[in-house]
Scaffold this active site. Structure first.
Site, PDB file in Angstrom:
ATOM      1  N   ASP A  65      -3.781   3.075  14.263  1.00 56.74           N
ATOM      2  CA  ASP A  65      -2.956   3.673  13.217  1.00 56.74           C
ATOM      3  C   ASP A  65      -3.507   5.062  12.914  1.00 56.74           C
ATOM      4  OD1 ASP A  65      -5.188   3.318  11.602  1.00 56.74           O
ATOM      5  OD2 ASP A  65      -4.267   1.836  10.289  1.00 56.74           O
ATOM      6  N   ARG A  88       0.846  -1.191   0.000  1.00 56.72           N
ATOM      7  CA  ARG A  88       0.000   0.000   0.000  1.00 56.72           C
ATOM      8  C   ARG A  88       0.886   1.247   0.000  1.00 56.72           C
ATOM      9  NH1 ARG A  88      -4.804   1.423   4.317  1.00 56.72           N
ATOM     10  NH2 ARG A  88      -3.105   1.240   5.840  1.00 56.72           N
TER      11      ARG A  88
END
Length: 571
Positions: free
Chosen positions: A470, A177
């Protein structure tokens, strides 16, 4: 696309014309930042930066319309794409037919990458985005880690434990990603301006690993990617151009690269058909990025006092707008022949607390099983886990339901999502219900400050209170606090109603900072960047205008320039 063998005559990066590297020189990094690799990245930057600028301005324009009262909706101009039955995405590559459980984590540290690949998951998504603090060291070491992982040579020696880590016999298939379109890379200049971060991430990884990946785990396809933070199909069109240019330069067939798009913004849920249509030769489906989706819901409706969220813990998949989003994603993906991936199970063991782990593990696993059973019954083909300890339970749920099938893309309808029950604009926009409390404000503050402190110190994936946090979950904390203060939300304080004000937040921040210090210890609190993080988080929560991204605002605080790192060198 061979890498130049010749090294520069002194310890600095050998850069092509128009490219400057401002990050620290390291011989290991120099093997990634070769002249040819940088020329490839620069070519992507020059071709697509204009389109990216235009797409970012269109994002800002759309937000101005939402602030003025307009609601997101399906685009009437692209109705033929949504309603046409004559198109489908390219067939799923055999290497990724089975994606029942995927584990995610940052591309650095190295030991974590090896453990994720050996976790028993079908896929490991190595992250340069929300789970990684984009320091120069993290980005470059992450590139080294992924090059070695694809080559099968990645190892790590833990001297303190006297243990060596290496790949097992059946590692997870690697997806990568890159960062979102909005994030710059200030350590790499192309023609005097910072490069677009995702083109650096994609370009360096693709350049060094595409051949080995395709001949190895990709079985003739790949590399494979996850694409974050999209808001419109025009952004998917840019990725299509990037993929096609990369394939052409590498001399590999069109459609070799495959990518799953994370549907993690509210505008994107109204563009799912169009996104798949743009990427139909390169699509590996869509994913419910549900934490960022909650963040985007608040950001999109930041000017609307009638759209206040309840406490973060109450905004789950039982909320009508979240359940509708999941069902529409499944319908869309299966109609077009690709995977519909579920959301994250963020539970993790409590470090150094065996008693707490034993007490919490059974409850956590039961919650995870229920969530994953809901997903697979709805029609999802796979799902995410944040920790290897969750993988056996998740695999049991998915594999038990699938009965030997790798996915349910072609399965007969059996639930609301796959049966084609219509999902309307109103379903996707229904305001969530639930209580707003002072304890919710406290929890947001406690999590947000600790995450920012860790991010500033180089960690983008942080275990807090038995969950892996996160940037996405920190963003929910930030924007929810901002929304409540901006609109003076009434909060429940143990049966007493109080109004959210900057004064209340100031008191909460002071008290929660003291609590954090007590939890982590005075010495760690002093050495960490907690005080700085508290100031940043407070400023973001009380700003007159909501900043688009927390990490974008704080990015310059982790940039360290070394102006002499590029050639020509000065001896």
């Amino acid at each position: 696309m061979a890498t130049n063998a010749a090294a520069p005559p002194c310890p600095c990066y050998d850069t092509p014309e128009g490219v400057d590297i401002l990050g620290r020189y390291d011989p290991e990094f120099a093997a990634i930042l070769t002249r040819d690799a940088l020329a490839f990245v620069a070519g992507l930057q020059r071709e697509f930066r204009g389109a990216v600028r235009y797409a970012m301005e269109r994002r800002r324009e759309a937000q101005r319309r939402y602030d003025a009262g307009e609601l997101p909706r399906f685009d009437p101009a692209t109705r033929p794409v949504r309603e046409a039955g004559g198109w489908a995405c390219a067939p799923v590559p055999p290497a990724i037919a089975d994606r029942t459980v995927e584990i995610t984590g940052p591309a650095e540290p190295r030991k974590m990458v090896i453990n994720a690949l050996n976790s028993g998951a079908k896929v490991f998504m190595a992250d340069f985005e929300d789970a990684l603090s984009p320091t120069w060291e993290n980005l470059m070491r992450g590139q080294v880690n992924l090059r070695d992982a694809v080559a099968g040579t990645i190892t790590y020696r833990d001297a303190a434990r006297g243990r060596e880590y290496r790949l097992g016999d059946r590692p997870a298939t690697l997806f990568v990603r890159p960062r979102g379109w909005h994030l710059p890379e200030a350590h790499v200049l192309v023609d005097g301006e910072p490069a677009i971060g995702c083109l650096v991430d994609f370009g360096l990884y693709f350049f060094h690993s595409h051949a080995a990946f395709r001949s190895g785990q990709g079985a003739g396809f790949g590399p494979f990617f996850y694409l974050p933070k999209m808001e419109h199909s025009r952004e998917a069109r840019i990725w299509k151009g990037v993929f096609e240019r990369a394939e052409k330069e590498a001399g590999i067939g069109r459609g070799s690269i495959r990518a799953t798009v994370l549907v993690e913004t509210l505008p994107a849920v109204f563009q799912m058909e169009e996104i798949l249509h743009e990427l139909r030769d390169h699509s590996a489906g869509l994913n419910c990025g549900r934490w960022d989706y909650i963040f985007s819901y608040v950001k999109t409706f930041r000017a609307r006092p009638d759209r206040l969220l309840p406490d973060r813990a109450l905004v789950g998949m039982a909320q009508h707008f979240m359940r509708s989003y999941s069902h529409l994603l499944i319908q869309t993906c299966h109609r077009r022949g690709v995977h519909a991936m579920g959301g994250m199970a963020a539970q993790i063991p409590i470090k150094d607390d065996a008693a707490a782990n034993e007490a919490a593990l059974e409850l956590d696993l039961e919650l995870v099983r229920k969530d994953k059973l809901r997903e697979v019954r709805a029609g999802h083909d796979g799902t995410w886990a944040a920790h290897p300890g969750l993988i056996p339970a998740i695999r049991e749920v998915f594999e038990g339901h699938l009965g030997g099938r790798p996915n349910q893309i072609d399965a007969a309808a059996g639930d609301a999502a796959r049966a084609g029950v219509a999902v309307t604009e109103e379903d996707l926009l229904q305001p969530p219900r639930g209580a707003r409390t002072v304890e919710g404000l406290r929890h947001n503050t406690r999590v947000g400050v600790q995450y920012v402190a860790a991010w500033l110190s180089g960690s983008g994936s942080v275990p807090l209170y038995n969950l892996m946090e996160d940037a996405a979950t920190a963003e929910i904390s930030r924007v929810q606090n901002w929304q409540w203060l901006r609109h003076g939300a009434v909060l429940d304080a143990g049966g007493v109603e109080v109004r959210a004000t900057p004064e209340l937040l100031a008191r909460v921040v002071e008290e929660e900072m003291a609590r954090v210090e007590a939890e982590v210890g005075a010495e760690r609190f002093r050495r960490g960047r907690y005080a700085e993080a508290g100031r940043i988080f407070s400023r973001q929560c009380t700003a007159p205008e909501l900043d688009d991204f927390l990490t974008l605002d704080a990015y310059n605080l982790i940039v360290v320039h070394h102006p002499g790192a590029s050639s020509p060198c000065k001896l």
